[in-house]
Design an enzyme around this catalytic site. Sequence first.
Site, short mmCIF file in Angstrom:
data_model
loop_
_atom_site.label_atom_id
_atom_site.label_comp_id
_atom_site.label_asym_id
_atom_site.label_seq_id
_atom_site.Cartn_x
_atom_site.Cartn_y
_atom_site.Cartn_z
N THR A 1 7.29 -0.35 -3.20
CA THR A 1 7.99 0.40 -4.26
C THR A 1 8.91 1.44 -3.65
O THR A 1 10.06 1.61 -4.07
CB THR A 1 6.95 1.05 -5.19
OG1 THR A 1 6.08 0.03 -5.64
CG2 THR A 1 7.61 1.70 -6.36
N ASN B 1 -3.70 2.62 -2.97
CA ASN B 1 -2.40 3.29 -3.10
C ASN B 1 -2.49 4.27 -4.27
O ASN B 1 -2.92 3.91 -5.36
CB ASN B 1 -1.33 2.21 -3.39
CG ASN B 1 0.06 2.79 -3.49
OD1 ASN B 1 0.24 4.01 -3.47
ND2 ASN B 1 1.03 1.91 -3.59
N SER C 1 -0.70 -4.15 -1.19
CA SER C 1 -0.65 -2.95 -2.00
C SER C 1 -0.69 -1.73 -1.10
O SER C 1 -1.54 -1.62 -0.24
CB SER C 1 -1.85 -2.96 -2.95
OG SER C 1 -1.81 -1.82 -3.72
N GLY C 2 0.25 -0.82 -1.31
CA GLY C 2 0.28 0.40 -0.54
C GLY C 2 1.08 0.27 0.74
O GLY C 2 1.15 1.19 1.53
N SER D 1 0.10 2.99 -7.16
CA SER D 1 0.19 1.55 -7.07
C SER D 1 0.85 0.97 -8.33
O SER D 1 0.48 1.32 -9.45
CB SER D 1 -1.22 0.98 -6.90
OG SER D 1 -1.15 -0.42 -6.83
N SER D 2 1.78 0.07 -8.10
CA SER D 2 2.42 -0.57 -9.27
C SER D 2 1.42 -1.56 -9.84
O SER D 2 0.92 -2.41 -9.14
CB SER D 2 3.67 -1.33 -8.82
OG SER D 2 4.40 -0.56 -7.91
N GLU E 1 -3.80 -8.14 -2.90
CA GLU E 1 -4.89 -7.20 -3.10
C GLU E 1 -6.24 -7.85 -2.85
O GLU E 1 -6.49 -8.95 -3.34
CB GLU E 1 -4.87 -6.67 -4.54
CG GLU E 1 -4.01 -5.46 -4.71
CD GLU E 1 -3.96 -5.00 -6.17
OE1 GLU E 1 -3.39 -3.93 -6.38
OE2 GLU E 1 -4.46 -5.69 -7.07
N GLY F 1 1.49 -5.88 -4.62
CA GLY F 1 1.19 -6.53 -3.35
C GLY F 1 -0.14 -7.25 -3.36
O GLY F 1 -0.94 -7.13 -4.30
N1 LIG Z 1 9.20 5.00 3.67
C1 LIG Z 1 8.19 5.82 3.36
N2 LIG Z 1 8.22 7.09 3.73
C2 LIG Z 1 7.23 7.91 3.42
N3 LIG Z 1 6.16 7.54 2.71
C3 LIG Z 1 6.06 6.27 2.29
C4 LIG Z 1 7.08 5.34 2.61
N4 LIG Z 1 6.74 4.17 2.04
C5 LIG Z 1 5.51 4.36 1.46
N5 LIG Z 1 5.14 5.63 1.56
C6 LIG Z 1 3.91 6.19 1.05
O1 LIG Z 1 3.04 5.13 0.72
C7 LIG Z 1 2.65 5.18 -0.61
C8 LIG Z 1 2.53 3.81 -1.19
O2 LIG Z 1 3.75 3.21 -1.20
P1 LIG Z 1 4.17 2.24 -2.32
O3 LIG Z 1 5.58 1.92 -2.12
O4 LIG Z 1 3.79 2.72 -3.62
O5 LIG Z 1 3.34 0.99 -1.99
P2 LIG Z 1 3.32 -0.42 -2.71
O6 LIG Z 1 4.37 -0.38 -3.77
O7 LIG Z 1 3.63 -1.39 -1.66
O8 LIG Z 1 2.01 -0.60 -3.26
C9 LIG Z 1 3.69 5.98 -1.31
O9 LIG Z 1 3.16 6.64 -2.38
C10 LIG Z 1 4.15 6.93 -0.23
O10 LIG Z 1 3.36 8.07 -0.23
MG LIG Z 2 4.21 -0.64 -5.66
#
Ligand SMILES: Nc1ncnc2c1ncn2[C@@H]1O[C@H](COP(=O)(O)OP(=O)(O)O)[C@@H](O)[C@H]1O
Ligand SMILES: [Mg+2]
Length: 1107
Positions: A115, A160, A110-111, A163-164, A392, A390
């Site tokens: 996404t 996160n 997660s994070g 977080s989804s 957790e 992800g």
């Molecule tokens: N490629 C990226 N560039 C900039 N920031 C990112 C990138 N990927 C993730 N982040 C930051 O990380 C945070 C969490 O990412 P997210 O995709 O929501 O994580 P996950 O879905 O894996 O839990 C996002 O809100 C964003 O702020």
């Molecule tokens: Mg996510």
Amino acid sequence: MAKSDVKTSLLDNMIGVGDSVLLEPLTEDTFLENLKKRFDHSEIYTYIGSVVISVNPYRPLSIYTPTKVEEYRNRNFYELSPHIYALADEAYRSLRDQDKDQCILITGESGAGKTEASKLVMSYIAAVCGKGAEVNQVKEQLLQSNPVLEAFGNAKTVRNDNSSRFGKYMDIEFDFKGDPLGGVISNYLLEKSRVVKQPRGERNFHIFYQLLSGGSEDLLRQLKLEKGFNHYNYLGLDSAEVNGIDDAANFRTVKNAMQIVGFMDDELESVLEVVAAVLKLGNIDFKPESRVNGVDESRIKDKNELKEICELLGQDQAVLERAFSFRTVEAKQEKVSTTLNVAQAYYARDALAKNLYNRLFTWLVNRINESIKAQTKVRKKVMGVLDIYGFEIFENNSFEQFIINYCNEKLQQIFIELTLKEEQEEYIKEGIEWTHIEYFNNTIICELIENNINGILAMLDEECLRPGTVTDETFLEKLNQVCAVHERFESRMSKSSRFLNDTTLPHNCFRIQHYAGKVMYHVEGFVDKNNDLLYRDLSQAMWKTNHVLVKSLFPEGNPAKMSLKRPPTAGSQFRASVATLMKNLLTKNPNYIRCIKPNDQKAPHIFTEGLVRHQISYLGLMENVRVRRAGYAFKQLYEPCLERYKMLCSQTWPHWRQGARDGVEVLLTELQIPSEEYSYGRSKIFIRNPRTLFELEDQRKRRLEDLATLIQKIYRGWKCRTNFLLMKKSQIIISAWSKRHFQRKKYLRLKMVTLRIQSYIRGWKARKLLRELKHQKRCEQSATTIAAYWRGTQARRELKRLKEEARRKHAVAVIWAYWLGLKVRREYRKFFRANAGRKIYEFTIQRIMQKYFVDLKNKMPSMSPTEKTWPARPYLFLDSTHTELKRIFHLWRCKKYRDQFTDQKRATFEEKLEASELFKDKKALYTNSVQQPFQGDYLEISKNPKYQKLNGAVEEKILLADVVNKINRANGKGAPRIFLLTKSNFIIADQKSGQIKSTIPVMDITSISVSKQTDGLFAIHLKEGSTAAAKGDFLFTSDRLIEIITKLYRTIFLKTNQKIAVEINNEFLVQFNQDKVCVKFIQGTQKNGNLPACKRKNNRLLEVTVP
Ligand SMILES: Nc1ncnc2c1ncn2[C@@H]1O[C@H](COP(=O)(O)OP(=O)(O)O)[C@@H](O)[C@H]1O
Ligand SMILES: [Mg+2]
């Protein structure tokens, strides 16, 4: 970008190593070092072969610009520095050009940036695939589904901020050209417990905060909401505001996105109403109320909130209130209602809120699917993007984390299966020399959870369905019994537990050693959450609303559809959907993005080595690199390989007639590829280095260009030639036609001219001939005329001559005769001197007379007295003689004629003569009578027996008997009477009876009067004083008037020798008795034949109308 600036290899300007396969030496340290180095230089992407490792930068980077998109578009994977775009491009091109369905598997805790990665992939594909209004709309809808789902399904967690809290798998569908047609989203298990309770430092789903911050005052009033998160029990207080999240702005984004996706205004309104209702449900409080029978009952503290909720949902307040106070249990057709205590009431409230929200979320996904689904039925290519929650590990992990981590376990399994296990197995199967590389296979953990017989989920289901008291503790007990010996399961409860003394493991927990680490799960809530029970009273109450959306969310509340069967548990549902997902993913070509989280602070520039090292380890990245390094980058069956590259070798192009493997061998030898770069498997060729493959691809591309040019050249040549031939043919046809046309025109003109000349010449010739012929004819005529004139002249001359001659001869003869006469007379003068002259004269006369009579006798006319002709007189001197002879002859002839007559005929003629003398030219009636013979007795008195008596009464011979009309003296009317005439009398007798009326002696007749006209009326005047004349004169009419009067006249003449007067006049007098009456004839119209109509006008006048 200028061509020279374009990078041609990932080795250009490389920081660290772009592809970990190239790491030397390869250890976990160097691997980590490399990642860190790259991370520090903002190179967050690194490859392991074709797998992309992405380290979350936690800050915006400028590597997602449109120029970057263009840079990576249609480039080989290894050509440029590692980028998520390179993977997206590779996947999209394989889908479009090689017709392989793709899936992009994004894993990480997660994070870690899953996404974000999925969004980047989607936006890249949206940028490079087809364009056009329709396609753009599809793209826009696909992209805009993200903010909507994130608002309702994402929340801030400690790991996160976005977080989804649900799993998401999206199939994007393309047509054969690679244009997007639509998509299908599947969602997996929303963490709905978050609706009613959030762990410390976390938030509820974004939408609640967005609505309260971004909703206008009007909207909030309409939804009966108040601004301020602290009004709502369901919103955790400690972290309502999140740095870097602008809820108000996001609310606008979400509303806009919903519109783009195709939500109607009323749908949006309904959705917000449900959201508001969920929020307000949390504010319903219950208070205990003791009953007499000792049972605790709950009461709603403040009914105002309930009332507003009911208004929002179109619900009957009493129904909902009752649903919060009672629970109906149905067992064996018996309904038992029990009252709820306060705890139960709260449970019911929260269950309703969770269910309402969960169902709303599912409805949203379905609604979005409806909008984005492909409109055509054509065959589709599919690219799946999996972004699942992800791995957790929280302080307090519950059922949700268990499920989430199970899902990640499964994904890891797929990864292992495809990249580590299968690949190695294949090398062995294909007979390639291979030393096995150890890796951790997580099948054992998956089995622990999902095994149908003794898996944890199966245990949980069994426990939930078991009759009797079921609690989380009994479930744990059961686990302890069944799983105690499992090497990955830890618990303190079982007697023989290895962990009896492990104080880190509380009694109400169990621990699982996941692939990514140990996770301790609190059993509290497992049973409930798995059961996912909503009291039937509540679902029925919900079904009863007027709110269309809410009603549709609770179909099982419909009493007609109520079933006693338990719905499947949350665990088994999830297991089934994960199994389907895995099956689906296995049919597609996988592309991996492995996300790594660099720190726990969600902060940029921090690279916590321990954390990353742990992830590298459990993600199996080292094993991945090793397999990659030892193995082959690319493998392909011989046939498709030969098919793809055969144009690179003159021997295999265009047709290779031997085996595919031999073909590939020939091909690779000819291309002079070093033999260590490839191996021949049993059915496949293995190529070690991707670069070799790309070289092949490049050569193929160049060769294809050449081939395309060749085909183009040949086609153009053919096209031009066909075109030319066609044009030539057309030109020939056209020129033939035009030549024909002009020749024809020329010919027609010539023909016309010729005809004209011909006609002139013919005309001229004809005229010439005519002239000649005319001349000739005239000549002939002239000759004839001349000849005729000449002959005439000759003839006339001859005639003149002959006449002259004749005249001369005659003259000579006359002269000669005179001369002879003279001579004779001179000679004989002495003998004739005294009487010869007289004697000659007499002789001559005698001869002439003799001749005259003889001629007359021969020419005598006929003996008829009416004959008038008489021969012509021959000599003038016989004129009187001739006339006299004619008269004598006529008289003689008449006498001869008369001599033939009998006496009777003579008398008849005498009578006719007499009549002629009396009437000829005097009375018009006469002419008619001339040819009628006078018969006398018309009645045949002596023979007719009818008149026998009359005949007897008359003594004398009857001269005339006829019927006449006697005119009545008084009135002029006629009556038929028999008129008889004898020598001395005329007798009037009755016509019918024959009775004699009167006998008048003819001597008493003085005269007779008739008219000049054609009528038959006659008056017989009698001597005055005679007996017969007593009544006066007689008036008769008869057609035979001429005969009667002639006979009367003759009889009287014979008797008296006197001729009586026959007066013929148109007016005469008659004596009637003493009167003298004038009989007057007038002309009139014909009435009754020839008979005159008599009318006595007065004493003096009797008018006779003659026709
Ligand atoms: N490629 C990226 N560039 C900039 N920031 C990112 C990138 N990927 C993730 N982040 C930051 O990380 C945070 C969490 O990412 P997210 O995709 O929501 O994580 P996950 O879905 O894996 O839990 C996002 O809100 C964003 O702020
Ligand atoms: Mg996510």
